[in-house]
Design a protein around this motif. Structure first.
Motif, PDB file in Angstrom:
ATOM      1  N   PHE A 283       0.812  -1.213   0.000  1.00  9.05           N
ATOM      2  CA  PHE A 283       0.000   0.000   0.000  1.00  9.05           C
ATOM      3  C   PHE A 283       0.854   1.276   0.000  1.00  9.05           C
ATOM      4  CE2 PHE A 283      -2.929  -3.058   2.178  1.00  9.05           C
ATOM      5  CZ  PHE A 283      -3.841  -3.138   1.149  1.00  9.05           C
ATOM      6  N   ASP A 284       2.191   1.116   0.007  1.00  8.66           N
ATOM      7  CA  ASP A 284       3.060   2.302  -0.010  1.00  8.66           C
ATOM      8  C   ASP A 284       3.030   2.934  -1.404  1.00  8.66           C
ATOM      9  OD1 ASP A 284       3.674   1.673   2.547  1.00  8.66           O
ATOM     10  OD2 ASP A 284       5.626   0.776   2.097  1.00  8.66           O
ATOM     11  N   PRO A 285       3.092   4.287  -1.479  1.00  2.00           N
ATOM     12  CA  PRO A 285       3.109   4.935  -2.802  1.00  2.00           C
ATOM     13  C   PRO A 285       4.402   4.614  -3.556  1.00  2.00           C
ATOM     14  CG  PRO A 285       3.458   6.547  -1.055  1.00  2.00           C
ATOM     15  CD  PRO A 285       3.101   5.269  -0.371  1.00  2.00           C
ATOM     16  N   PHE A 286       4.249   4.382  -4.868  1.00  2.00           N
ATOM     17  CA  PHE A 286       5.356   4.141  -5.791  1.00  2.00           C
ATOM     18  C   PHE A 286       6.042   2.800  -5.572  1.00  2.00           C
ATOM     19  CE2 PHE A 286       5.224   8.777  -5.011  1.00  2.00           C
ATOM     20  CZ  PHE A 286       4.725   9.173  -6.246  1.00  2.00           C
ATOM     21  N   PHE A 287       5.430   1.927  -4.733  1.00  2.00           N
ATOM     22  CA  PHE A 287       6.014   0.590  -4.580  1.00  2.00           C
ATOM     23  C   PHE A 287       5.366  -0.348  -5.597  1.00  2.00           C
ATOM     24  CE2 PHE A 287       5.703  -3.747  -2.929  1.00  2.00           C
ATOM     25  CZ  PHE A 287       7.053  -4.027  -2.805  1.00  2.00           C
ATOM     26  N   THR A 288       6.179  -0.956  -6.430  1.00  2.00           N
ATOM     27  CA  THR A 288       5.669  -1.899  -7.419  1.00  2.00           C
ATOM     28  C   THR A 288       6.746  -2.933  -7.714  1.00  2.00           C
ATOM     29  OG1 THR A 288       4.800  -2.165  -9.662  1.00  2.00           O
ATOM     30  CG2 THR A 288       6.409  -0.426  -9.334  1.00  2.00           C
ATOM     31  N   THR A 289       6.297  -4.131  -8.054  1.00  2.00           N
ATOM     32  CA  THR A 289       7.228  -5.200  -8.448  1.00  2.00           C
ATOM     33  C   THR A 289       7.388  -5.269  -9.962  1.00  2.00           C
ATOM     34  OG1 THR A 289       5.402  -6.798  -8.451  1.00  2.00           O
ATOM     35  CG2 THR A 289       6.645  -6.561  -6.405  1.00  2.00           C
ATOM     36  N   ARG A 290       6.697  -4.368 -10.685  1.00  2.00           N
ATOM     37  CA  ARG A 290       6.783  -4.353 -12.156  1.00  2.00           C
ATOM     38  C   ARG A 290       7.176  -2.956 -12.627  1.00  2.00           C
ATOM     39  NH1 ARG A 290       4.410  -8.582 -14.775  1.00  2.00           N
ATOM     40  NH2 ARG A 290       3.946  -7.271 -16.574  1.00  2.00           N
TER      41      ARG A 290
ATOM     42  N   ASN B 157      -6.016   4.919   0.188  1.00  2.00           N
ATOM     43  CA  ASN B 157      -6.443   6.277   0.535  1.00  2.00           C
ATOM     44  C   ASN B 157      -7.949   6.440   0.382  1.00  2.00           C
ATOM     45  OD1 ASN B 157      -3.830   7.103   1.107  1.00  2.00           O
ATOM     46  ND2 ASN B 157      -3.398   7.694  -0.999  1.00  2.00           N
ATOM     47  N   LEU B 158      -8.541   5.883  -0.679  1.00  2.00           N
ATOM     48  CA  LEU B 158      -9.984   6.000  -0.856  1.00  2.00           C
ATOM     49  C   LEU B 158     -10.739   5.290   0.264  1.00  2.00           C
ATOM     50  CD1 LEU B 158     -10.350   5.472  -4.710  1.00  2.00           C
ATOM     51  CD2 LEU B 158     -10.676   7.590  -3.447  1.00  2.00           C
ATOM     52  N   ILE B 159     -10.285   4.101   0.640  1.00  2.00           N
ATOM     53  CA  ILE B 159     -10.978   3.353   1.696  1.00  2.00           C
ATOM     54  C   ILE B 159     -10.857   4.065   3.037  1.00  2.00           C
ATOM     55  CG2 ILE B 159     -10.941   1.191   3.016  1.00  2.00           C
ATOM     56  CD1 ILE B 159     -10.249  -0.240   0.431  1.00  2.00           C
ATOM     57  N   LYS B 160      -9.654   4.584   3.333  1.00  2.00           N
ATOM     58  CA  LYS B 160      -9.436   5.231   4.623  1.00  2.00           C
ATOM     59  C   LYS B 160     -10.074   6.616   4.683  1.00  2.00           C
ATOM     60  CE  LYS B 160      -6.839   2.475   7.189  1.00  2.00           C
ATOM     61  NZ  LYS B 160      -7.171   2.106   8.576  1.00  2.00           N
ATOM     62  N   ASP B 161      -9.841   7.457   3.653  1.00  2.00           N
ATOM     63  CA  ASP B 161     -10.211   8.868   3.725  1.00  2.00           C
ATOM     64  C   ASP B 161     -11.622   9.150   3.225  1.00  2.00           C
ATOM     65  OD1 ASP B 161      -7.645   9.217   4.616  1.00  2.00           O
ATOM     66  OD2 ASP B 161      -6.843   9.763   2.640  1.00  2.00           O
ATOM     67  N   VAL B 162     -12.104   8.401   2.216  1.00  2.00           N
ATOM     68  CA  VAL B 162     -13.411   8.694   1.630  1.00  2.00           C
ATOM     69  C   VAL B 162     -14.483   7.759   2.179  1.00  2.00           C
ATOM     70  CG1 VAL B 162     -14.718   8.868  -0.518  1.00  2.00           C
ATOM     71  CG2 VAL B 162     -12.312   9.563  -0.460  1.00  2.00           C
ATOM     72  N   LEU B 163     -14.228   6.443   2.119  1.00  2.00           N
ATOM     73  CA  LEU B 163     -15.237   5.468   2.524  1.00  2.00           C
ATOM     74  C   LEU B 163     -15.251   5.206   4.016  1.00  2.00           C
ATOM     75  CD1 LEU B 163     -14.714   2.909  -0.384  1.00  2.00           C
ATOM     76  CD2 LEU B 163     -16.439   4.702  -0.214  1.00  2.00           C
ATOM     77  N   GLY B 164     -14.175   5.605   4.730  1.00  4.69           N
ATOM     78  CA  GLY B 164     -14.153   5.450   6.181  1.00  4.69           C
ATOM     79  C   GLY B 164     -14.039   4.014   6.646  1.00  4.69           C
ATOM     80  N   GLY B 165     -13.319   3.178   5.887  1.00  2.00           N
ATOM     81  CA  GLY B 165     -13.216   1.767   6.260  1.00  2.00           C
ATOM     82  C   GLY B 165     -11.779   1.329   6.467  1.00  2.00           C
ATOM     83  N   ASP B 166     -11.582   0.038   6.470  1.00  4.84           N
ATOM     84  CA  ASP B 166     -10.258  -0.563   6.658  1.00  4.84           C
ATOM     85  C   ASP B 166     -10.056  -1.624   5.583  1.00  4.84           C
ATOM     86  OD1 ASP B 166      -9.374   0.770   9.098  1.00  4.84           O
ATOM     87  OD2 ASP B 166     -11.002  -0.337  10.070  1.00  4.84           O
ATOM     88  N   ILE B 167      -8.784  -1.859   5.242  1.00  4.20           N
ATOM     89  CA  ILE B 167      -8.438  -2.886   4.261  1.00  4.20           C
ATOM     90  C   ILE B 167      -7.248  -3.675   4.780  1.00  4.20           C
ATOM     91  CG2 ILE B 167      -6.997  -1.267   2.949  1.00  4.20           C
ATOM     92  CD1 ILE B 167      -7.728  -2.863   0.424  1.00  4.20           C
ATOM     93  N   SER B 168      -7.275  -4.973   4.562  1.00  3.30           N
ATOM     94  CA  SER B 168      -6.164  -5.845   4.935  1.00  3.30           C
ATOM     95  C   SER B 168      -5.962  -6.848   3.807  1.00  3.30           C
ATOM     96  CB  SER B 168      -6.444  -6.568   6.255  1.00  3.30           C
ATOM     97  OG  SER B 168      -7.602  -7.371   6.144  1.00  3.30           O
ATOM     98  N   VAL B 169      -4.783  -7.468   3.792  1.00  4.92           N
ATOM     99  CA  VAL B 169      -4.451  -8.397   2.720  1.00  4.92           C
ATOM    100  C   VAL B 169      -3.866  -9.667   3.315  1.00  4.92           C
ATOM    101  CG1 VAL B 169      -2.185  -7.335   2.407  1.00  4.92           C
ATOM    102  CG2 VAL B 169      -3.167  -8.702   0.554  1.00  4.92           C
ATOM    103  N   ASP B 170      -4.258 -10.795   2.756  1.00  5.23           N
ATOM    104  CA  ASP B 170      -3.704 -12.101   3.098  1.00  5.23           C
ATOM    105  C   ASP B 170      -3.308 -12.779   1.795  1.00  5.23           C
ATOM    106  OD1 ASP B 170      -4.147 -12.029   5.920  1.00  5.23           O
ATOM    107  OD2 ASP B 170      -6.270 -12.341   5.529  1.00  5.23           O
ATOM    108  N   SER B 171      -2.197 -13.458   1.821  1.00 10.74           N
ATOM    109  CA  SER B 171      -1.726 -14.092   0.596  1.00 10.74           C
ATOM    110  C   SER B 171      -0.920 -15.330   0.925  1.00 10.74           C
ATOM    111  CB  SER B 171      -0.875 -13.107  -0.222  1.00 10.74           C
ATOM    112  OG  SER B 171      -0.447 -13.702  -1.432  1.00 10.74           O
ATOM    113  N   ILE B 172      -1.089 -16.349   0.096  1.00 11.97           N
ATOM    114  CA  ILE B 172      -0.302 -17.581   0.167  1.00 11.97           C
ATOM    115  C   ILE B 172       0.355 -17.756  -1.197  1.00 11.97           C
ATOM    116  CG2 ILE B 172      -0.343 -20.063   0.511  1.00 11.97           C
ATOM    117  CD1 ILE B 172      -2.794 -19.713   2.246  1.00 11.97           C
ATOM    118  N   VAL B 173       1.663 -17.830  -1.197  1.00 12.97           N
ATOM    119  CA  VAL B 173       2.399 -17.928  -2.456  1.00 12.97           C
ATOM    120  C   VAL B 173       1.975 -19.201  -3.192  1.00 12.97           C
ATOM    121  CG1 VAL B 173       4.679 -18.113  -3.497  1.00 12.97           C
ATOM    122  CG2 VAL B 173       4.320 -16.607  -1.544  1.00 12.97           C
ATOM    123  N   GLY B 174       1.571 -19.025  -4.440  1.00 13.99           N
ATOM    124  CA  GLY B 174       1.152 -20.142  -5.268  1.00 13.99           C
ATOM    125  C   GLY B 174      -0.328 -20.456  -5.189  1.00 13.99           C
TER     126      GLY B 174
END
Length: 660
Positions: free
Chosen positions: A601-608, A623-640
């Motif tokens: 979620f950091d600005p300008f961070f990309t793997t491509r 930013n939209l979720i936090k500042d406009v919609l007033g919510g929270d976002i989280s991410v979970d991932s399993i490689v593959g």
């Protein structure tokens, strides 16, 4: 019944099971047969003979011809069941009579018929028949049936007893003997009973039980050995704990730093101090431990003591707290740096406090501060230089923030431009088809008008009307499809370019978004699936919501799926609680490595970088979720296996000022 053996119960059950049904059915069959024989041999012939005599006696009775009447009577009396026949005239006098010898106790049946001459009654026929022969035949049948039943019962008893004894009683006795051996502890003798029935299964179960019991006993012996070893180990550990306790007491007393131990009863009270504490505070151990008032008077400020107890109970430990404490025999106070920890022995809390005398240390620090007064001017100059550098960095930071905002706006407009291009491409097919159909209809209309002026044929008109109907159907379908695309695009475009909030159904908004993104999705091998229940209403900002979903879908297409893989992005939602909705955007792609999860979620961070990735897509989402919609976002991932973004939003969004 409970005292009877299995063999006796079985014999009784077999006897009752055979005899009772046979007796009941035999009784009903005998009664039915008796009634049938009585009907066929007595009642029916008696009625027939009575009817025949009433007709035959008409003329002899009128002519008073007894000889002819006797012939009829004798013909009827030849039947052995007939025992009496009386013919009387109109006055009731006996005209002809014939009787047989009656045996005492016999049962008879009687039948009467009037004798008519035309319509006038001139006499009466009375016929009486016995049931003796029917009863005798019935008794013979009952005797034969009883004899057959007895033979059947004897044969059934013999056969059932043979099978029961060989197939049940003897195997059960063998099982009983085997269970007796098991009960006596003889588990090494296997139970051999090879049979493919319930008793064989029971024998196999008992044999398996024997094996399991042997295994359990073996395991129990092993457990006993393990318990004995654990007991020895516990005794060793207890001895080690005692040794450790003695070492701890020795270390506690030999520590060069003042230490005290407090126990909580109704309030905390000192229960032990080490030798360094006695030397530092000049109180004897007996005095301080036995007098609670002296313990409270130890602290120059009681608020410091209360604060120390409060911090220890809240945090469990304390570091670097400074307070003034009094000495015993000398009229002086010491500035002490207090550290401590809350520990428990069972359910009883204890406090271990370390009270280090830092009075001299603080005085030395004060002297050092006085020595550094001359350095203030140089520090002031250095501070001024740092402020100027800080101002320059502030200007650079503002420029970077403006650049970031411009990049965010550019990213949004690029997404909207891509959306417009996709919708325009999608509209090209239905609109082009509509134009072609309309021009064809125009040509056919001009042609039919020319034919009309020269005389229109019915077949030409029918062909024109058929083509017109087909053409209008094509026009309506294609224009309807174009209208749906334009409507969805208008709603999405308005939501994307404005921050207006409105009440909307979440599943409808997502469906319109997927429909609008259809051209972009169909260019790939992937698919987007919506699994959102209907009637899930929100009062929020659909434009920001659409931008979030678009960025997450694009992020999955760019980063999650690679090569020739076919991916699926699933959007689902549920009520997190009464006021919030949980939205999950999940893909089955290659996942995110753990080292990158904290930075996506950091600005300008990309793997491509340099391959189509700007590093702003997920930052815009955050930013939209936090500042406009007033919510929270989280991410979970399993490689593959894939990545899942979980978004929790209020059903009724707060006003922007309230969020800030």
């Amino acid at each position: 019944m409970r005292k009877l053996s299995l063999r006796q119960i079985s014999i009784l059950g077999v006897a009752l099971g055979i005899l009772l049904p046979a007796m009941v059915f035999g009784y009903f069959m005998t009664v039915a047969r008796y009634e049938r024989e009585l009907q066929l041999r007595i009642r029916v012939p008696m009625a027939q003979n009575a009817d025949m005599l009433s007709k035959a006696m008409e003329v002899p009775l009128w002519n008073v011809d007894k000889e002819v009447s006797k012939q009829f009577v004798q013909a009827v009396m030849r039947n052995r069941e007939v025992i009496s026949l009386v013919v009387t005239d109109e006055a009731g006098n006996v005209f002809v009579r014939s009787d047989k010898v009656r045996k005492p106790g016999i049962h008879t049946l009687k039948e009467e018929r009037p004798i008519y001459l035309e319509t006038k009654v001139i006499g009466k026929v009375v016929l009486e028949m016995t049931t003796e022969y029917v009863n005798r035949d019935l008794l013979d049948d009952i005797f034969k049936l009883g004899a057959g039943l007895v033979a059947q019962v004897i044969f059934s008893f013999a056969l059932i007893w043979f099978l029961f004894d060989r197939r049940i009683v003897r195997p059960i006795q063998a099982l009983q003997a085997a269970t007796a051996k098991l009960a006596s502890g003889k588990l090494d003798e296997p139970l051999v009973l090879q049979r493919q029935d319930e008793i064989g299964n029971l024998a196999s179960g008992l044999n398996q039980m024997r094996l399991n019991l042997g295994q359990l006993i073996s395991e129990r012996e092993q457990q006993n050995i393990i318990l004995q070893q654990e007991l020895k180990e516990r005794l060793r550990v207890e001895q080690a704990l005692r040794d450790t306790e003695e070492k701890f007491i020795g270390i506690f007393q030999a520590s060069p730093v003042a230490m005290s131990v407090l126990r909580k009863n109704n309030q905390y009270r000192i229960v032990d101090v080490n030798d360094a504490w006695v030397r530092q505070f000049a109180w004897s151990a007996e005095t301080i431990l036995s007098n609670l008032e002296i313990q409270e008077d130890l602290w120059r400020n009681s608020e410091d003591y209360a604060q120390v107890l409060r911090l220890l109970e809240r945090d469990g430990e304390l570091q670097g707290f400074e307070a003034w404490l009094r000495c015993g025999t000398e009229d002086k106070t010491l500035l002490c740096q207090i550290s401590g920890r809350l520990i428990r022995f069972g359910d009883e809390p204890f406090l271990i406090l370390v009270q280090e005398d830092i009075t001299e240390k603080r005085q030395n620090e004060k002297d050092i501060l006085n020595m550094n007064v001359t350095l203030e001017r140089r520090v002031s100059e250095r501070t001024h230089e740092l402020e100027e550098a800080n101002n320059e960095l502030t200007v650079v930071l503002e420029n970077l923030q403006r650049a970031q905002q411009e990049l965010l706006r550019t990213e949004k407009m690029a997404a909207l431009g891509s959306l417009v291009a996709g919708v325009a491409h999608e509209l090209n097919t239905p609109i082009g088809t509509s134009v072609t159909v309309a021009s064809t209809l125009q040509e056919q209309t001009d042609d039919i008008l020319q034919q009309y002026s020269h005389g229109l044929r019915k077949s030409a008109l029918e062909e024109y009307l058929k083509n017109a109907r087909m053409g209008t159907d094509l026009l309506l379908r294609n224009l309807s499809k174009a209208s749906e695309l334009v409507t969805s695009f208008k709603q999405v475009a308005v939501d994307r370019t404005s921050a207006n909030r409105r009440v909307f159904a979440l599943h409808e908004m997502v469906s319109e978004l997927i429909l609008t993104l259809g051209p972009m999705i169909r260019k790939t091998k992937h698919e987007v699936v919506s699994d959102i229940p209907e009637k899930m209403m929100m009062d929020s900002y659909p434009g920001a919501m659409g931008q979030v979903m678009t960025n997450l879908i694009n992020n999955a297409f760019i980063h999650a799926f690679g090569g020739e893989s076919r991916g699926t992005v699933t959007i689902s939602a549920r009520f997190f609680d009464i006021d919030r909705i949980e939205i999950i955007v999940k893909d089955n792609g290659k996942g995110i490595i753990p080292v990158n999860l904290g930075r996506i979620f950091d600005p300008f961070f990309t793997t491509r970088l340099g391959q189509g990735g700007s590093g702003l897509g997920l930052n815009i989402v955050y930013n939209l979720i936090k500042d406009v919609l007033g919510g929270d976002i989280s991410v979970d991932s399993i490689v593959g296996k894939g990545t899942s973004f979980t978004i929790v939003l209020p059903r009724i969004a707060k006003i922007a000022d309230e969020q800030n």
